[in-house]
Design an enzyme around this catalytic site. Structure first.
Site, PDB file in Angstrom:
ATOM      1  N   ASP A 119      -6.303   1.706  -8.114  1.00 60.47           N
ATOM      2  CA  ASP A 119      -4.997   1.043  -7.977  1.00 60.47           C
ATOM      3  C   ASP A 119      -4.436   1.235  -6.562  1.00 60.47           C
ATOM      4  O   ASP A 119      -5.132   0.990  -5.599  1.00 60.47           O
ATOM      5  CB  ASP A 119      -4.026   1.549  -9.048  1.00 60.47           C
ATOM      6  N   ARG A 167      -8.931  -2.879  -1.025  1.00 59.35           N
ATOM      7  CA  ARG A 167      -8.629  -4.162  -1.656  1.00 59.35           C
ATOM      8  C   ARG A 167      -7.345  -4.716  -1.051  1.00 59.35           C
ATOM      9  O   ARG A 167      -6.373  -3.981  -0.856  1.00 59.35           O
ATOM     10  CB  ARG A 167      -8.451  -3.978  -3.161  1.00 59.35           C
ATOM     11  N   GLU A 193      -8.973 -10.018  -2.802  1.00 56.81           N
ATOM     12  CA  GLU A 193      -8.692 -10.441  -4.174  1.00 56.81           C
ATOM     13  C   GLU A 193      -8.240 -11.893  -4.242  1.00 56.81           C
ATOM     14  O   GLU A 193      -7.571 -12.409  -3.351  1.00 56.81           O
ATOM     15  CB  GLU A 193      -7.611  -9.523  -4.754  1.00 56.81           C
ATOM     16  N   ASP A 242      -1.652  -4.030 -17.405  1.00 51.22           N
ATOM     17  CA  ASP A 242      -2.168  -3.590 -16.099  1.00 51.22           C
ATOM     18  C   ASP A 242      -1.059  -3.691 -15.043  1.00 51.22           C
ATOM     19  O   ASP A 242      -1.069  -4.568 -14.182  1.00 51.22           O
ATOM     20  CB  ASP A 242      -3.368  -4.463 -15.715  1.00 51.22           C
ATOM     21  N   ASP A 270     -11.646   1.618  -9.881  1.00 57.25           N
ATOM     22  CA  ASP A 270     -10.385   1.041  -9.416  1.00 57.25           C
ATOM     23  C   ASP A 270      -9.346   2.158  -9.352  1.00 57.25           C
ATOM     24  O   ASP A 270      -8.946   2.717 -10.380  1.00 57.25           O
ATOM     25  CB  ASP A 270      -9.968  -0.040 -10.418  1.00 57.25           C
ATOM     26  N   ASN A 293     -14.545 -10.773  -6.934  1.00 55.65           N
ATOM     27  CA  ASN A 293     -14.119 -10.449  -8.286  1.00 55.65           C
ATOM     28  C   ASN A 293     -14.240 -11.684  -9.168  1.00 55.65           C
ATOM     29  O   ASN A 293     -13.484 -12.637  -9.020  1.00 55.65           O
ATOM     30  CB  ASN A 293     -12.664  -9.951  -8.264  1.00 55.65           C
ATOM     31  N   TYR A 301     -18.892  -0.980 -12.883  1.00 59.89           N
ATOM     32  CA  TYR A 301     -17.516  -1.025 -12.384  1.00 59.89           C
ATOM     33  C   TYR A 301     -16.585  -0.493 -13.452  1.00 59.89           C
ATOM     34  O   TYR A 301     -16.769  -0.751 -14.648  1.00 59.89           O
ATOM     35  CB  TYR A 301     -17.135  -2.459 -12.022  1.00 59.89           C
ATOM     36  N   GLU A 358      -5.713  -0.444  -3.193  1.00 57.91           N
ATOM     37  CA  GLU A 358      -5.175  -1.758  -2.876  1.00 57.91           C
ATOM     38  C   GLU A 358      -3.855  -1.668  -2.121  1.00 57.91           C
ATOM     39  O   GLU A 358      -3.259  -0.585  -1.994  1.00 57.91           O
ATOM     40  CB  GLU A 358      -5.005  -2.579  -4.143  1.00 57.91           C
ATOM     41  N   CYS A 387      -1.747  -7.283 -12.166  1.00 57.54           N
ATOM     42  CA  CYS A 387      -3.082  -7.861 -12.041  1.00 57.54           C
ATOM     43  C   CYS A 387      -3.154  -8.756 -10.809  1.00 57.54           C
ATOM     44  O   CYS A 387      -2.242  -9.538 -10.531  1.00 57.54           O
ATOM     45  CB  CYS A 387      -3.413  -8.665 -13.298  1.00 57.54           C
ATOM     46  N   HIS A 391     -11.783   1.954  -4.866  1.00 62.09           N
ATOM     47  CA  HIS A 391     -11.007   1.055  -3.999  1.00 62.09           C
ATOM     48  C   HIS A 391      -9.518   1.283  -4.197  1.00 62.09           C
ATOM     49  O   HIS A 391      -9.048   1.590  -5.296  1.00 62.09           O
ATOM     50  CB  HIS A 391     -11.400  -0.412  -4.160  1.00 62.09           C
TER      51      HIS A 391
END
Length: 304
Positions: free
Chosen positions: A91, A161, A191, A62, A89, A213, A48, A118, A126, A116
């Site tokens: 984002d 996500r 998440e 983040d 990721d 996660n 990952y 989101e 985060c 992914h």
């Protein structure tokens, strides 16, 4: 040597096969390309690449400050180094639906097996912090539909996500997961789930694979891979774990260096030179180099 002999299409098929296997797929988070060698050597199913880790490596929080170019470059460096599938990721997709489409092309070219996108408002934060905001279901599904339409290799896994659980609760998260599935998502990443029962509820609500996660210091307890598999979770990530372990060790070593004047006391806990050379395949490079220079260069002085 130099890069994995397994091409991206094969890695994507391996990822899809793993998600459909009924066995939980364990993807520790890589924080350097070299760390993929250890993940692979220890028998994990994939790698990952966390947005939080990529930001941290740049000394940034983040909150969506990394760019598509930076993420694609790091994804390429990591994916080429391992024969395992890499999930990255992406984002919020770095913009509007057209930007999401470009993100898919760039990450596909980087050789990842999946990505992914989101449903947070940009700038994001985060997923295990309070105060998140999410976009509407219409916007979230547009992002996923754009990603699905943009991919050129049908093997690339497009994962959605959703951060709705921490904003509007479990029922809203389930509704959002269903909508994202209907938009074409190959898998769902719900998440910050608070219990195994919540994960089981998401599992029952959708037909595609789901991801858990297991980040430390977050909203979710650190369940074992077996506990997650028992409630039907298909994949688990440990996104920042190796970075945290490494930087904990770095800080302890710096304290020792400051207090003791040398790192002699820390040597027993260090990776050996021999193990490092084994992981970066030093011997293969040396053999290749010897093979290249096993001839005389015309005009060069003789080495007697």
């Amino acid at each position: 040597m130099l890069s994995s002999p397994v091409d991206a299409r094969a890695k994507r098929q391996a990822f899809r096969h793993g998600l459909a296997s009924g066995r939980i797929q364990r993807f520790p988070g890589a924080f350097t390309p070299l760390s993929t060698a250890l993940i692979e050597a220890k028998g994990f199913e994939g790698v990952y690449l966390s947005g939080a880790v990529m930001a941290a490596e740049l000394g940034l929080p983040d909150i969506g400050l990394t760019t598509l170019t930076e993420v694609a470059q790091r994804a390429h460096q990591v994916a080429r180094q391992t024969s395992l599938p890499v999930l990255v990721d992406a984002d919020t997709g770095f913009g509007e639906p057209m930007n999401v489409a470009r993100t898919v092309h760039e990450l596909e070219d980087a050789g990842v097996a999946g990505l992914h996108v989101e449903d947070q408002v940009n700038p994001k934060r985060c997923g295990h912090l309070d105060g998140k905001e999410v976009v509407s279901t219409a916007t979230a599904t547009q992002r996923i539909a754009a990603a699905v339409a943009a991919r050129r290799d049908p093997g690339l896994v497009i994962m959605a996500r959703t951060d709705v659980r921490g904003v509007d609760g479990l029922d809203a998260a389930i509704d959002r997961a269903k909508a994202l599935q209907d938009a074409g998502a190959d898998a769902i990443f719900p998440e910050a789930m608070a219990s195994l029962d919540e994960l089981a509820a998401v599992r029952a609500a959708v037909e595609v694979p789901i991801l858990a996660n297991m980040t430390e210091f977050g909203k979710s307890p650190l369940w074992t891979a077996q506990q997650l598999e028992d409630v039907g979770v298909n994949m688990v990530i440990h996104p920042v774990s190796l970075l945290r372990v490494a930087f904990g060790a770095i800080e302890r070593a710096l304290d020792a260096l400051d207090a003791e004047g040398s790192l002699a006391s820390q040597v027993p806990t260090m990776q050996t030179r021999a193990r490092l050379y084994e992981l970066n395949d030093y011997q293969a490079y040396a053999a290749f180099d010897a093979g290249v220079f096993d001839f005389e260069v015309p005009g060069a002085p003789r080495q007697d």
